[in-house]
Design an enzyme around this catalytic site. Sequence first.
Site, mmCIF file in Angstrom:
data_model
loop_
_atom_site.group_PDB
_atom_site.id
_atom_site.type_symbol
_atom_site.label_atom_id
_atom_site.label_comp_id
_atom_site.label_asym_id
_atom_site.label_seq_id
_atom_site.Cartn_x
_atom_site.Cartn_y
_atom_site.Cartn_z
ATOM 1 N N ASP A 1 -5.621 12.067 13.376
ATOM 2 C CA ASP A 1 -6.326 10.792 13.080
ATOM 3 C C ASP A 1 -6.242 10.143 14.314
ATOM 4 O OD1 ASP A 1 -3.925 9.787 12.916
ATOM 5 O OD2 ASP A 1 -3.910 9.211 11.128
ATOM 6 N N ASP B 1 3.909 0.187 12.108
ATOM 7 C CA ASP B 1 2.890 -0.405 11.708
ATOM 8 C C ASP B 1 2.742 -1.852 12.335
ATOM 9 O OD1 ASP B 1 2.133 1.684 10.337
ATOM 10 O OD2 ASP B 1 3.238 1.056 8.558
ATOM 11 N N ARG C 1 -5.072 10.625 4.652
ATOM 12 C CA ARG C 1 -3.912 11.654 4.613
ATOM 13 C C ARG C 1 -2.934 11.494 3.601
ATOM 14 N NH1 ARG C 1 -2.394 13.743 9.287
ATOM 15 N NH2 ARG C 1 -0.324 13.987 8.537
ATOM 16 N N LYS D 1 0.801 -1.362 0.178
ATOM 17 C CA LYS D 1 -0.042 0.003 -0.004
ATOM 18 C C LYS D 1 0.813 1.176 0.037
ATOM 19 C CE LYS D 1 -1.792 1.487 4.101
ATOM 20 N NZ LYS D 1 -1.321 2.906 4.381
ATOM 21 N N ASN D 2 1.754 1.318 0.860
ATOM 22 C CA ASN D 2 2.643 2.562 1.287
ATOM 23 C C ASN D 2 3.699 2.848 -0.011
ATOM 24 O OD1 ASN D 2 1.100 3.338 3.358
ATOM 25 N ND2 ASN D 2 2.400 2.293 4.853
HETATM 26 N N1 EPU Z 1 5.926 14.136 11.639
HETATM 27 C C1 EPU Z 1 6.050 15.370 11.826
HETATM 28 N N2 EPU Z 1 5.989 16.501 10.764
HETATM 29 C C2 EPU Z 1 5.924 15.951 9.690
HETATM 30 C C3 EPU Z 1 5.595 14.624 9.361
HETATM 31 C C4 EPU Z 1 5.617 13.559 10.422
HETATM 32 O O1 EPU Z 1 6.003 15.822 13.088
HETATM 33 O O2 EPU Z 1 5.715 16.987 8.831
HETATM 34 C C5 EPU Z 1 6.227 13.065 12.566
HETATM 35 C C6 EPU Z 1 4.788 12.352 12.726
HETATM 36 O O3 EPU Z 1 3.982 12.923 13.519
HETATM 37 C C7 EPU Z 1 5.299 11.110 13.404
HETATM 38 C C8 EPU Z 1 6.661 10.882 12.595
HETATM 39 O O4 EPU Z 1 7.137 12.310 12.145
HETATM 40 O O5 EPU Z 1 5.336 11.325 14.734
HETATM 41 C C9 EPU Z 1 6.726 9.973 11.608
HETATM 42 O O6 EPU Z 1 5.656 10.180 10.686
HETATM 43 P P1 EPU Z 1 5.894 9.788 9.209
HETATM 44 O O7 EPU Z 1 5.730 11.127 8.369
HETATM 45 O O8 EPU Z 1 7.045 9.010 8.973
HETATM 46 O O9 EPU Z 1 4.738 9.113 8.936
HETATM 47 P P2 EPU Z 1 3.901 9.348 7.412
HETATM 48 O O10 EPU Z 1 4.682 9.268 6.313
HETATM 49 O O11 EPU Z 1 2.559 10.072 7.563
HETATM 50 C C10 EPU Z 1 3.961 6.719 6.695
HETATM 51 C C11 EPU Z 1 3.014 5.449 6.484
HETATM 52 C C12 EPU Z 1 2.360 4.943 7.901
HETATM 53 C C13 EPU Z 1 3.309 4.641 8.799
HETATM 54 C C14 EPU Z 1 4.339 5.994 8.972
HETATM 55 C C15 EPU Z 1 5.482 5.595 10.116
HETATM 56 C C16 EPU Z 1 2.267 6.029 4.173
HETATM 57 C C17 EPU Z 1 1.036 6.599 3.318
HETATM 58 N N3 EPU Z 1 1.890 5.973 5.660
HETATM 59 O O12 EPU Z 1 3.083 7.800 7.449
HETATM 60 O O13 EPU Z 1 1.492 4.050 7.392
HETATM 61 O O14 EPU Z 1 2.814 4.181 9.949
HETATM 62 O O15 EPU Z 1 4.920 6.264 7.720
HETATM 63 O O16 EPU Z 1 6.343 4.469 9.156
HETATM 64 O O17 EPU Z 1 3.385 5.633 3.748
HETATM 65 C C18 EPU Z 1 -0.272 2.344 7.604
HETATM 66 O O18 EPU Z 1 0.101 2.001 6.608
HETATM 67 O O19 EPU Z 1 -1.309 1.986 8.220
HETATM 68 C C19 EPU Z 1 0.330 3.742 8.115
HETATM 69 C C20 EPU Z 1 -0.113 4.406 8.966
#
Ligand code: EPU
Length: 418
Positions: A117, A305, A93, A22-23
């Site tokens: 969320d 995850d 998101r 998915k990701n």
């Molecule tokens: N964060 C910030 N500011 C930002 C971006 C992130 O503070 O601008 C913080 C977040 O709040 C969190 C940390 O950084 O504390 C990590 O977040 P990250 O940005 O890495 O997460 P994401 O990119 O939003 C992706 C996956 C998630 C997975 C996370 C962590 C996708 C679509 N989603 O989310 O997957 O949990 O990385 O590995 O790629 C899932 O598949 O169910 C899922 C939630």
Amino acid sequence: MSKFIVKPGNCLKGSVELQGAKNSALKLMAACVLAKGNFDLYDVPNITDVEIMSDLLMSMGISVTSKSSGHLLISTPENITPYAPYELVEKMRASVVVLGPLLATQGKARVSLPGGDDFGHRPIDIHIRALSELGAEFQTSHGYIEAYCDRLVGKRIVLDFPSHTATDNVLMASVLAKGETVIENAAREPEIQDLADFLIKMGAKIEGAGTSRIVVEGVDSLRPAAHNVIKDRVEAATFIAAVGLTGGEVDICGAKQEYMDMLLEKVSQMGLEVHATDKGIKVISQGKLKSVDVATLPYPGVATDYKPLIVTMLSVADGAAIVSENLFAGRFRYVDELRRMGADIRTQGHHALIRGVAKLSGAQVRASDIRAGAALVVAGLAADSVTTVFGGEHIDRGYEHFAQKLSSVGADVEREND
Ligand code: EPU
């Protein structure tokens, strides 16, 4: 609305073929904004999040056609509407990953700001700061981020945190920027490498994807490409947990040991036998699980995850364990549901203390997000009676044919529409 009805009992045996990740798939779809023409993506999972990303691309004027199982034909026209509306971003998101490609090709974007969320507060400040450094200007109004730029200009950017989707966004923005972009402290997930491989097929010049330093030499234009999505390591972890909870042995075809090293180390310490095969990995139960402490970390650490699955296994393991969540402070909501199934779990801040119990008890529970939902279904496999997991639509967002796949290796799981 859907629910999963899980009857306990059977040891799992057989083999499953993993879906595409998915990701990765969602980001590859967003990358199709970067060039005009026809793209072919294969192994795209048949899940709701892919439908939402398809809706988003179509709302921009891009055509998305499902050709055959797992094959999406994406046709990007010359002119697209650089707009991601609230209705779609609110559902998913990850829609925010269109921001980078829109800025790179259109010089403007209007994207609904994602809210909080089920994991709590999830800002996008790292995305915005990094894209600003490449020359984009941002303002927020009426719940939308509005961004403008002339051609982006490459620069050395240091991310505050190796955010997965921020790295996706900056990578997709920088491939068409003028000059060299260096992304320091980049996320290192295999899905980032998959995105880079796709972008390279499109004509991008990228080195170092999969490491914490990605170097991109901007090019003037990109072309469409065809690509197979990598396999879903979180789905692999889900089947590992299912075997840990029920016993038996399952071949997980398409899984790559090297993408899951830390998790496999932990589950080995818990007493599961896992080894690489020519098809993927094989997981074999050795009986009762043992408790081990686990802390989530950015890749290559144990992914957040996987955590609901790990907590579920620890719920019935011998002994006590502490699980620490280092990415999303609010990601313990499913614990209340596991408690309703008889698990002995106490949480404090971002830590959970789990004391293994002899058996979980079947109950009616509710999924709060994709991974929590999957964990509750596998918890049901190890319960003493039927478990009904409501909120199955969360599971549908990330898992293709989840009930059928579990049933194909001997579990008794049915998905029903409410
Ligand atoms: N964060 C910030 N500011 C930002 C971006 C992130 O503070 O601008 C913080 C977040 O709040 C969190 C940390 O950084 O504390 C990590 O977040 P990250 O940005 O890495 O997460 P994401 O990119 O939003 C992706 C996956 C998630 C997975 C996370 C962590 C996708 C679509 N989603 O989310 O997957 O949990 O990385 O590995 O790629 C899932 O598949 O169910 C899922 C939630």
